[in-house]
Design a protein around this motif. Structure first.
Motif, mmCIF file in Angstrom:
data_model
loop_
_atom_site.group_PDB
_atom_site.id
_atom_site.type_symbol
_atom_site.label_atom_id
_atom_site.label_comp_id
_atom_site.label_asym_id
_atom_site.label_seq_id
_atom_site.Cartn_x
_atom_site.Cartn_y
_atom_site.Cartn_z
ATOM 1 N N LYS A 13 -5.494 12.702 -9.765
ATOM 2 C CA LYS A 13 -5.268 11.259 -9.586
ATOM 3 C C LYS A 13 -3.862 10.935 -9.113
ATOM 4 C CE LYS A 13 -4.804 10.164 -14.493
ATOM 5 N NZ LYS A 13 -5.455 9.450 -15.595
ATOM 6 N N ALA A 14 -2.888 11.785 -9.452
ATOM 7 C CA ALA A 14 -1.530 11.545 -8.954
ATOM 8 C C ALA A 14 -1.533 11.559 -7.424
ATOM 9 C CB ALA A 14 -0.574 12.598 -9.508
ATOM 10 N N THR A 15 -2.288 12.488 -6.845
ATOM 11 C CA THR A 15 -2.394 12.558 -5.381
ATOM 12 C C THR A 15 -3.024 11.279 -4.838
ATOM 13 O OG1 THR A 15 -2.636 14.955 -5.509
ATOM 14 C CG2 THR A 15 -3.353 13.910 -3.456
ATOM 15 N N ARG A 16 -4.055 10.798 -5.514
ATOM 16 C CA ARG A 16 -4.720 9.578 -5.031
ATOM 17 C C ARG A 16 -3.753 8.387 -5.085
ATOM 18 N NH1 ARG A 16 -8.910 11.452 -8.320
ATOM 19 N NH2 ARG A 16 -8.908 9.615 -9.663
ATOM 20 N N TYR A 17 -2.983 8.303 -6.167
ATOM 21 C CA TYR A 17 -1.981 7.229 -6.253
ATOM 22 C C TYR A 17 -0.933 7.386 -5.157
ATOM 23 C CZ TYR A 17 -3.232 5.381 -10.956
ATOM 24 O OH TYR A 17 -3.840 4.779 -12.023
ATOM 25 N N GLN A 18 -0.506 8.629 -4.904
ATOM 26 C CA GLN A 18 0.556 8.862 -3.907
ATOM 27 C C GLN A 18 0.106 8.464 -2.501
ATOM 28 O OE1 GLN A 18 1.550 12.969 -4.607
ATOM 29 N NE2 GLN A 18 2.413 12.494 -6.616
ATOM 30 N N VAL A 19 -1.169 8.640 -2.224
ATOM 31 C CA VAL A 19 -1.698 8.243 -0.916
ATOM 32 C C VAL A 19 -1.729 6.715 -0.805
ATOM 33 C CG1 VAL A 19 -3.801 8.247 0.514
ATOM 34 C CG2 VAL A 19 -3.000 10.377 -0.538
ATOM 35 N N LEU A 20 -2.017 6.058 -1.919
ATOM 36 C CA LEU A 20 -2.157 4.594 -1.908
ATOM 37 C C LEU A 20 -0.826 3.845 -1.851
ATOM 38 C CD1 LEU A 20 -4.809 3.493 -4.551
ATOM 39 C CD2 LEU A 20 -4.855 3.123 -2.093
ATOM 40 N N LEU A 21 0.159 4.336 -2.619
ATOM 41 C CA LEU A 21 1.376 3.544 -2.819
ATOM 42 C C LEU A 21 2.094 3.094 -1.547
ATOM 43 C CD1 LEU A 21 2.915 4.922 -6.105
ATOM 44 C CD2 LEU A 21 2.712 2.514 -5.486
ATOM 45 N N PRO A 22 2.325 4.008 -0.575
ATOM 46 C CA PRO A 22 3.004 3.538 0.641
ATOM 47 C C PRO A 22 2.186 2.484 1.392
ATOM 48 C CG PRO A 22 2.756 5.944 0.623
ATOM 49 C CD PRO A 22 2.026 5.420 -0.560
ATOM 50 N N GLN A 23 0.877 2.577 1.284
ATOM 51 C CA GLN A 23 0.026 1.598 1.959
ATOM 52 C C GLN A 23 0.108 0.239 1.260
ATOM 53 O OE1 GLN A 23 -3.821 3.325 3.578
ATOM 54 N NE2 GLN A 23 -3.421 4.731 1.894
ATOM 55 N N LEU A 24 0.197 0.262 -0.066
ATOM 56 C CA LEU A 24 0.370 -0.998 -0.804
ATOM 57 C C LEU A 24 1.689 -1.650 -0.406
ATOM 58 C CD1 LEU A 24 -0.804 -0.154 -4.438
ATOM 59 C CD2 LEU A 24 -2.046 -1.329 -2.643
ATOM 60 N N GLN A 25 2.722 -0.812 -0.322
ATOM 61 C CA GLN A 25 4.035 -1.330 0.068
ATOM 62 C C GLN A 25 3.964 -1.982 1.447
ATOM 63 O OE1 GLN A 25 7.165 1.481 -0.487
ATOM 64 N NE2 GLN A 25 8.733 -0.069 -0.171
ATOM 65 N N ALA A 26 3.284 -1.314 2.377
ATOM 66 C CA ALA A 26 3.170 -1.850 3.735
ATOM 67 C C ALA A 26 2.380 -3.160 3.739
ATOM 68 C CB ALA A 26 2.497 -0.821 4.640
ATOM 69 N N LEU A 27 1.333 -3.223 2.937
ATOM 70 C CA LEU A 27 0.522 -4.442 2.853
ATOM 71 C C LEU A 27 1.365 -5.620 2.381
ATOM 72 C CD1 LEU A 27 -2.786 -3.222 1.136
ATOM 73 C CD2 LEU A 27 -2.667 -4.523 3.258
ATOM 74 N N ILE A 28 2.167 -5.358 1.356
ATOM 75 C CA ILE A 28 2.968 -6.414 0.744
ATOM 76 C C ILE A 28 4.106 -6.864 1.657
ATOM 77 C CG2 ILE A 28 4.715 -6.732 -1.051
ATOM 78 C CD1 ILE A 28 2.939 -5.462 -3.016
ATOM 79 N N GLU A 29 4.723 -5.887 2.303
ATOM 80 C CA GLU A 29 5.899 -6.196 3.135
ATOM 81 C C GLU A 29 5.575 -7.132 4.286
ATOM 82 O OE1 GLU A 29 8.699 -2.293 2.379
ATOM 83 O OE2 GLU A 29 7.570 -2.469 4.245
ATOM 84 N N SER A 30 4.323 -7.045 4.771
ATOM 85 C CA SER A 30 3.997 -7.827 5.965
ATOM 86 C C SER A 30 3.374 -9.176 5.619
ATOM 87 C CB SER A 30 3.055 -7.015 6.859
ATOM 88 O OG SER A 30 1.922 -6.625 6.120
ATOM 89 N N GLU A 31 3.332 -9.534 4.338
ATOM 90 C CA GLU A 31 2.724 -10.811 3.936
ATOM 91 C C GLU A 31 3.524 -11.384 2.764
ATOM 92 O OE1 GLU A 31 0.044 -12.883 4.962
ATOM 93 O OE2 GLU A 31 1.109 -14.015 3.436
ATOM 94 N N SER A 32 3.772 -12.684 2.788
ATOM 95 C CA SER A 32 4.597 -13.282 1.732
ATOM 96 C C SER A 32 3.781 -14.067 0.709
ATOM 97 C CB SER A 32 5.645 -14.210 2.359
ATOM 98 O OG SER A 32 4.986 -15.267 3.016
ATOM 99 N N ASP A 33 2.497 -14.255 0.945
ATOM 100 C CA ASP A 33 1.698 -15.056 0.015
ATOM 101 C C ASP A 33 1.261 -14.232 -1.197
ATOM 102 O OD1 ASP A 33 0.084 -17.780 -0.197
ATOM 103 O OD2 ASP A 33 -1.181 -16.153 -0.918
ATOM 104 N N LEU A 34 1.560 -14.739 -2.384
ATOM 105 C CA LEU A 34 1.317 -14.000 -3.624
ATOM 106 C C LEU A 34 -0.166 -13.689 -3.833
ATOM 107 C CD1 LEU A 34 2.700 -12.915 -6.245
ATOM 108 C CD2 LEU A 34 2.029 -15.074 -7.301
ATOM 109 N N VAL A 35 -1.018 -14.707 -3.710
ATOM 110 C CA VAL A 35 -2.454 -14.501 -3.970
ATOM 111 C C VAL A 35 -3.051 -13.521 -2.948
ATOM 112 C CG1 VAL A 35 -4.723 -15.628 -3.992
ATOM 113 C CG2 VAL A 35 -2.786 -16.687 -5.165
ATOM 114 N N ALA A 36 -2.641 -13.642 -1.705
ATOM 115 C CA ALA A 36 -3.134 -12.717 -0.679
ATOM 116 C C ALA A 36 -2.744 -11.283 -1.037
ATOM 117 C CB ALA A 36 -2.573 -13.094 0.690
ATOM 118 N N ASN A 37 -1.511 -11.115 -1.457
ATOM 119 C CA ASN A 37 -1.036 -9.767 -1.789
ATOM 120 C C ASN A 37 -1.702 -9.211 -3.044
ATOM 121 O OD1 ASN A 37 0.622 -9.392 0.395
ATOM 122 N ND2 ASN A 37 2.419 -10.259 -0.597
#
Ligand code: SME
Length: 166
Positions: A13-37
């Protein structure tokens, strides 16, 4: 950011989290709306980690109110100090519950939920929301989940300071 999530099928599961985390960061960085994020974070965690239920309860006055989530319908309001979520809010601490039947005052939104982890997100020293994850299996969460979901919480705390809606 392309709305295409890359997930890992690794048994680790650590590997699965590691694959996800940078993508979550990218999702958040490109959008400022809290509910959307928060919505995309819940969806990405469900997709990438195959959680039974994952979502947010937002602090609104003296209660937690259901926010963006993925999974079966859930309780909408939780009082301060009540259940696992209200306790994490009160104690300002992550709570891992290996067996929900053993947690005094656990709020059973679904009878299928057997174990749970709840992490508070802090803004200016106060809890602004909690991240709640439920599993259909006993003893499904450990320090690895606390660590990586804690990284997700850090992203959310950073975002919350600049987000356009709270
Ligand atoms: N079990 C939680 C309530 C929320 S649901 O699990 C989605 C609690 O005891 O706070």
């Amino acid at each position: 950011m392309a709305e295409q999530l890359v997930t890992s099928t690794s048994g680790d599961k650590a590997t699965r989290y590691q694959v996800l985390l940078p993508q979550l960061q990218a999702l958040i960085e490109s959008e400022s709306d809290l509910v959307a994020n928060l919505s995309n974070i819940a969806a990405a965690l469900r997709q990438g980690m195959n959680f039974f239920w994952v979502g947010f309860y937002l602090v609104k006055g003296k209660q937690l109110v259901l926010g963006p989530f993925q999974g079966p319908v859930a309780c909408t309001r939780i009082d301060f100090g009540r259940g696992v979520c209200g306790s994490a809010w009160k104690d300002k601490q992550t709570i891992i519950v290996p067996d929900v039947d053993q947690f005094p005052g656990h709020i059973a939104c679904s009878s299928e939920s057997k174990s749970e982890i709840v992490l508070p997100a802090m803004v200016n020293g106060e809890v602004s929301m909690v991240l709640d994850v439920d599993s259909q299996h006993l003893n499904d969460f450990d320090d690895i989940d606390a660590h990586y979901l804690g990284q997700v919480i850090k992203l959310i705390e950073k975002m919350s300071l600049t987000a356009s809606a709270q």
